[in-house]
Design an enzyme around this catalytic site. Structure first.
Site, PDB file in Angstrom:
ATOM      1  N   SER A 291     -48.984 -14.840  51.884  1.00  0.00           N
ATOM      2  CA  SER A 291     -48.684 -13.592  52.592  1.00  0.00           C
ATOM      3  C   SER A 291     -48.772 -13.849  54.080  1.00  0.00           C
ATOM      4  O   SER A 291     -49.429 -14.792  54.526  1.00  0.00           O
ATOM      5  CB  SER A 291     -49.697 -12.508  52.217  1.00  0.00           C
ATOM      6  OG  SER A 291     -50.940 -12.742  52.870  1.00  0.00           O
ATOM      7  N   ASP A 292     -48.112 -13.022  54.867  1.00  0.00           N
ATOM      8  CA  ASP A 292     -48.422 -12.989  56.287  1.00  0.00           C
ATOM      9  C   ASP A 292     -49.841 -12.421  56.408  1.00  0.00           C
ATOM     10  O   ASP A 292     -50.398 -11.873  55.452  1.00  0.00           O
ATOM     11  CB  ASP A 292     -47.406 -12.137  57.042  1.00  0.00           C
ATOM     12  CG  ASP A 292     -47.247 -12.570  58.493  1.00  0.00           C
ATOM     13  OD1 ASP A 292     -48.193 -13.160  59.042  1.00  0.00           O
ATOM     14  OD2 ASP A 292     -46.183 -12.309  59.078  1.00  0.00           O
ATOM     15  N   CYS A 293     -50.432 -12.556  57.586  1.00  0.00           N
ATOM     16  CA  CYS A 293     -51.851 -12.240  57.707  1.00  0.00           C
ATOM     17  C   CYS A 293     -52.111 -10.742  57.564  1.00  0.00           C
ATOM     18  O   CYS A 293     -51.569  -9.928  58.317  1.00  0.00           O
ATOM     19  CB  CYS A 293     -52.386 -12.776  59.024  1.00  0.00           C
ATOM     20  SG  CYS A 293     -52.366 -14.576  59.037  1.00  0.00           S
TER      21      CYS A 293
END
EC number: 3.2.1.-
Length: 767
Positions: A291-293
């Site tokens: 995932s993106d952060c």
């Protein structure tokens, strides 16, 4: 004597720290590792990963689902950090890399948007090779806790206001996909043509991001965390997805990052159709998905898509995501398991992907410094060859937008005095762009220009790039007394960056007023250098004869100042070409949230393929100190017959066939080759990118078909007066197809035109 012994002891300690091997598993000196199948290099990677996962407790398994994965001491597995960055050089961003030991800097190449302007895929590959090698060098020095790098960014630069457009290769899907393939192959250690150099072993791991249709960060109160990108099936198939498909199928990337935004209502990280059916199923992706952060937490917290944290965990794991940048899965997976919203099998699936990549990196084969890529020394980081490539990349990307009356290049002998004015003339940080690391060395444009004109006079002109205050009178006074004037203006990371989109396309503050005032006061037409990532509306300068030359330098990296000065004084012939359309200020009337690519009533469309409005500069625009001519020489076949028994007719009475019906074999033979003669008719040798476009005879009529589309590009070096022939292969399925309203790629019958510059060649396709 005691002091000498203490000094020797300190030197020994420092040397010992620097020489310590990087973190790894399966140390052959540890007899217990021989009992573990996951340490046996003679076994398939999948079997080794399954053995390791089978030995973990449920708590240990859950602990591995986040980017900062703790060690498992009882199995000799060290901690691992998934998050490192290498967009255009090994970077500070992300906790995986430290520049606090032997290696204190890394080669900082131009920001990607400028590198792309060279239209040289082999140069892109070489840059990524260097980044991968330097990444491994940092790891071998013991200054990295991971070898997974979250680059490249291959989202389409759809809107000129996007703060992260600078990170991308531009607006064209084919070009962006080609960049992705070159970058991934270079970083991971493959050859330029895709051959694996060391079986299944990775030099470093590349991660194509942000999957998918992510190109808005923060615009007029709308953030990427809540934005729901409404994307048509046609635009998804023809524009947003192709770079990722190419990244996976041809580049064989070992990582993908799912984006923050929703696409048609579904969060990207929670979309099984996107992650599992498309990436893993249709495109045969074999790697990990991150995932993106904090992109998992927002599914519940910001978007309200999930009804509980446990539902968010279930959504992403069942969709096919493997690791969470952040701590959300570490906090909530256990309760999701207890509530039977996920199973241990879901967790195991993710861990198999994660540990398989770590094994491919050689981190479970004993000391990595004694294995492939283990001989890459920290001394190779910032090597002279690497720094020379950074300079070449800046030279080859810089675009000459305007050069009235051949103002440039300046004669080194005749320029007795030079005024250098502007807020970007003497700031190192601005040259680097975002996601940069500490550069090996830097020279500002001012210092580089002073190597040509020692008594060059400098004035900042503005208090900052924002230019809320401008010292116009002082700048004008300096300009009046100079033989020539160079204005170095533009943007910086206060004006365009991650989590910050622009709201207009003008130069900030009083920059335009400063430029115009100085140009009016100067003895001769001035040179305007723009350091920026995204396009700006400089119509005022393009139409002002007192501004004789305009250079776009992007964010040119550590060697950018030298490259700019070499071009101004003729030691390098510029050849870069714009990888994005430069729109006028009126474009801001279009809602940035409107994802449509194709034009419609009251809507001009986006990118050179579909946009029907006025332009400041076109995609592919770029001048040179030489003039180049093109002539089509040969076309293998001017009439192509596909003989498709399942051909259909659309509402425009145009016969077509589905690309899927042709299949791989049919598409492999539905190709032709065309030869173009290129001649340098100027007085200087130069490196010149040749761009070939194709258009259907009914292109752009109704918004369904592109006005034209890029089908090939190559770069060539020609001496003055030299001719050369360049061959392009045109694949009908890849280059001439378009998406219909159902997102299905179709190949239409009819006359197509291949164009290079002003030269055009017809090609007839019979379905």
């Amino acid at each position: 004597m005691a002091k000498q012994l203490l000094l020797l002891l300190l030197l020994f300690i420092v040397h010992g720290v620097e020489s310590a091997p990087p973190p790894h598993s399966c140390d052959p000196s540890n007899p217990t590792t021989k009992l573990y199948q996951f340490c046996r290099t003679d076994l398939p990677i999948g079997k080794r990963a399954r053995d390791l996962v089978s030995r973990l407790t449920i708590d240990e398994k859950i602990s591995q689902l986040v980017n900062t994965a703790p060690g498992i001491p009882r199995l000799g597995v060290p901690a691992y950090e998934w998050w490192s960055e290498a967009l255009h050089g090994v970077a500070y961003a992300g906790p995986g890399i430290r520049f606090n030991g032997t290696v204190k800097a890394a080669t900082s190449f131009p920001q990607v948007i400028l590198t792309a302007a060279s239209f040289d895929s082999y140069e892109w590959f070489r840059i990524a090779q260097v980044i991968g090698k330097e990444a491994r060098g940092v790891y071998n020095a013991g200054q990295a806790n991971g070898m997974t790098f979250w680059a490249p960014n291959i989202n389409i630069f759809r809107d000129p206001r996007w703060g992260r457009g600078q990170e991308t290769p531009g607006e064209d899907p084919m070009m962006t996909g080609t960049y992705a393939v070159a970058y991934v192959r270079g970083l991971q250690g493959d050859s330029f043509d895709g051959r694996k150099t060391l079986s299944n072993h990775l030099q470093a791991s590349a991660c194509c991001k942000h999957f998918t249709a992510y190109d808005l960060d923060r615009w007029k109160g709308i953030t990427r965390y809540v934005f729901n990108a409404q994307v048509s099936l046609a635009d998804l198939a023809e524009t947003y997805q192709p770079p990722f498909k190419k990244c996976i199928e041809e580049g064989r990337a070992s990582g993908i990052m799912c984006a923050y935004n929703r696409v048609n209502g579904i969060p990207s990280c929670a979309d099984p159709n996107l992650l599992t059916r498309t990436a893993r199923g249709q495109w045969a992706f074999r790697g990990y998905i991150t995932s993106d952060c904090d992109a998992v937490s927002i599914i519940y917290d910001a978007q309200g898509y999930a009804k509980s944290p446990e539902d968010a965990v279930a959504d992403v794991l069942k969709a096919g995501m493997d690791v969470n940048c952040g701590s959300y899965l570490q906090k909530h997976t256990k309760s999701a398991l207890q509530q039977k919203k996920v199973s241990e099998t879901d967790i195991d699936r993710a861990l198999l992907n994660l540990f398989s990549v770590r094994i491919r990196l050689g981190l479970f084969n004993g000391d990595p410094t004694k294995l492939p890529y283990g001989n890459i020394s920290p001394n190779e980081v910032c090597s002279p060859a690497h720094q020379a490539l950074a300079l070449d990349a800046a030279r080859n990307g810089i675009v000459l937008l305007k050069n009235n009356l051949k103002l440039l290049p300046f004669s080194k002998r005749s320029v007795s005095s030079l005024a250098v004015i502007g807020p970007n003339a003497h700031v190192v940080k601005t040259l680097l762009g975002n996601y940069a690391g500490p550069p090996c060395k830097t020279v500002t444009p001012l210092d580089a220009l002073r190597s040509y004109v020692k008594n060059a006079v400098y004035h900042q002109g503005c208090d900052s790039v924002a230019c809320s205050n401008a010292a116009i009178d002082q700048a004008v006074a300096i300009a009046k007394n100079a033989d020539h004037v160079v204005l170095i203006m533009g943007l910086d990371q206060t004006q365009e960056k991650e989590d910050f989109d622009r709201v207009d396309l003008s130069l900030p503050g009083k920059q335009q007023e400063l430029i115009t005032s100085v140009a009016n006061a100067a003895k001769k037409p001035v040179v305007l250098v723009l350091i920026c990532g995204g396009p700006v509306d400089i119509s005022f300068a393009a139409n002002n004869n007192k501004i004789g030359s305009i250079i776009w330098a992007g964010y040119p990296g550590e060697a950018g100042g030298i490259a700019i000065s070499e071009i101004i004084f003729g030691d390098h012939n510029p050849g870069g070409r714009l990888p994005v359309t430069w729109y006028p200020q009126s474009f801001v009337n279009i809602q940035m949230t409107d994802m449509r690519m194709r034009s419609a009533t009251g809507y001009p469309g986006r990118t050179y393929k579909f946009y029907k409005g006025p332009k400041v500069y076109e995609f592919g625009h770029g001048l040179s100190y030489s003039a180049y001519s093109y002539r089509f020489k040969t076309l293998a076949e001017t009439n192509l017959y596909l003989n498709q028994s399942k051909a259909q007719t659309n509402s425009d009475s145009v016969r077509y066939t589905l690309v899927s019906e042709m299949g791989k074999e049919g598409c492999d033979v539905a190709k032709t080759k065309v030869t173009v003669e290129v001649e340098n008719q100027g007085e200087m040798a130069g490196k010149h990118p040749v761009l070939m476009f194709a258009r259907h005879e009914r292109g752009g009529e109704d918004g369904k078909r592109a006005e034209k589309q890029l089908v090939g590009f190559k770069s060539i070096v020609l001496s003055n007066g030299e001719k050369a022939e360049m061959e392009f292969e045109i694949g009908l399925c890849e280059h001439l197809s378009r998406a219909n309203e159902f997102g299905v790629m179709v190949l239409e019958e009819g006359k197509y035109f291949l164009t290079v510059g002003d030269s055009e060649l017809p090609l007839i396709v019979n379905v």
